[in-house]
Scaffold this active site. Structure first.
Site, short mmCIF file in Angstrom:
data_model
loop_
_atom_site.label_atom_id
_atom_site.label_comp_id
_atom_site.label_asym_id
_atom_site.label_seq_id
_atom_site.Cartn_x
_atom_site.Cartn_y
_atom_site.Cartn_z
N GLU A 1 0.83 -1.20 0.00
CA GLU A 1 0.00 0.00 0.00
C GLU A 1 0.87 1.26 0.00
OE1 GLU A 1 -4.24 -0.64 1.05
OE2 GLU A 1 -3.31 -0.99 3.01
N GLU B 1 -4.53 -8.82 3.02
CA GLU B 1 -5.55 -8.49 4.02
C GLU B 1 -6.75 -9.43 4.01
OE1 GLU B 1 -3.05 -4.86 3.73
OE2 GLU B 1 -3.82 -6.35 2.32
#
Length: 266
Positions: free
Chosen positions: A120, A140
């Protein structure tokens, strides 16, 4: 030069090198790291002598994402930095380049793990170099979590949507060559040389006119979602003033005189 126990800062000429420094945890994000990162971005923005930024990790890893123990409420190192987060609840998103974009080009130098929050943060950088054994991925969903660092928005704008969705929905790891193949990174280099390659690119940027570089970066991002007509108009607004700078005149003189230019941000 600033930094914290989990984030080191050093100068390499006109390049500021920020190193995620928690190798025993594969540089998983901690509060001291996030505070150090944000302070590093601000320091680079405020210092005109800095023309580029390199982000890398210590100990053969880039970043393994958020400290899941901390996320589960089992504590996080660096409680003395808690007041910084209280004063600026957005600090962690700025540190991760979700809510902050430095004026200077940011080059990621990736070795080893660059997963979850690491991938990210990567999406907030401008240029990306990876060692051939580096691993990427957004894990995730495998933990029942959401990649809330910006990936569901940014990734599909940076790589083809089918690849973005596969990365987001499968949570599988990607090799450096796979990541390069879908356009997530720009260079794959031998292991251990990502930082050297990033610094080489930074030197090429540093040799260019800093006002022009910053204006070009700003124009690319601000026009990304515009129509072509609006984007071209915005480009002129950004670009024309550069031609009136002393740096532009110096660039022309240096070209005519066949010598390296000496830019002064004027």
């Amino acid at each position: 030069m600033g930094g914290t126990e989990h984030l080191t800062v050093q100068r390499e000429g006109a390049t500021l090198v920020l190193t995620l420094n928690r190798p025993d945890a594969k540089n998983a994000l901690s509060l001291p790291m996030l505070v150090g990162l944000y302070d590093g971005w601000v320091a680079a923005d405020e210092d005109d002598a800095i023309r580029s930024i390199v982000l890398t990790g210590a100990g053969g890893s880039f970043c393994a994402g958020m400290d899941l123990k901390a996320l589960a409420g089992k504590g996080m190192a660096g409680q003395q930095y808690r007041d910084r987060l209280t004063a600026d609840p957005d600090l962690h998103w700025k540190a991760m380049l979700r809510h902050h974009r430095p004026r200077k080009p940011v080059i990621a130098a990736v070795e080893g793990h660059c997963v979850a929050g690491g991938t990210e943060i990567l999406q907030g950088t401008d240029l990306r170099v990876a060692g051939e054994s580096a691993t990427f991925g957004l894990f995730e969903v495998r933990h029942g979590l959401f990649p809330i660092g910006g990936s569901t928005v940014r990734l599909q704008r940076q790589i083809p949507r089918t690849h973005a969705l596969e990365m987001l929905l499968t949570g599988r790891p990607y090799t450096a060559h796979e990541a390069a193949g879908i356009g997530l990174i720009g260079h794959v280099v031998p292991d251990g040389t990502a930082l050297a390659k990033a610094l080489e690119i930074a030197e090429q940027i540093n040799a260019c006119g800093p006002l022009a570089v910053e204006a070009v970066k700003a124009s690319v991002y601000e026009t990304a979602e515009m129509t072509e007509t609006d984007g071209l108009a915005a480009e002129l607004t950004r670009g024309w003033p550069v031609f009136d700078t002393a740096d532009a005149k110096e660039g022309a003189r240096a070209f005519a005189e066949k010598r390296p230019p000496v830019y002064k941000r004027a």
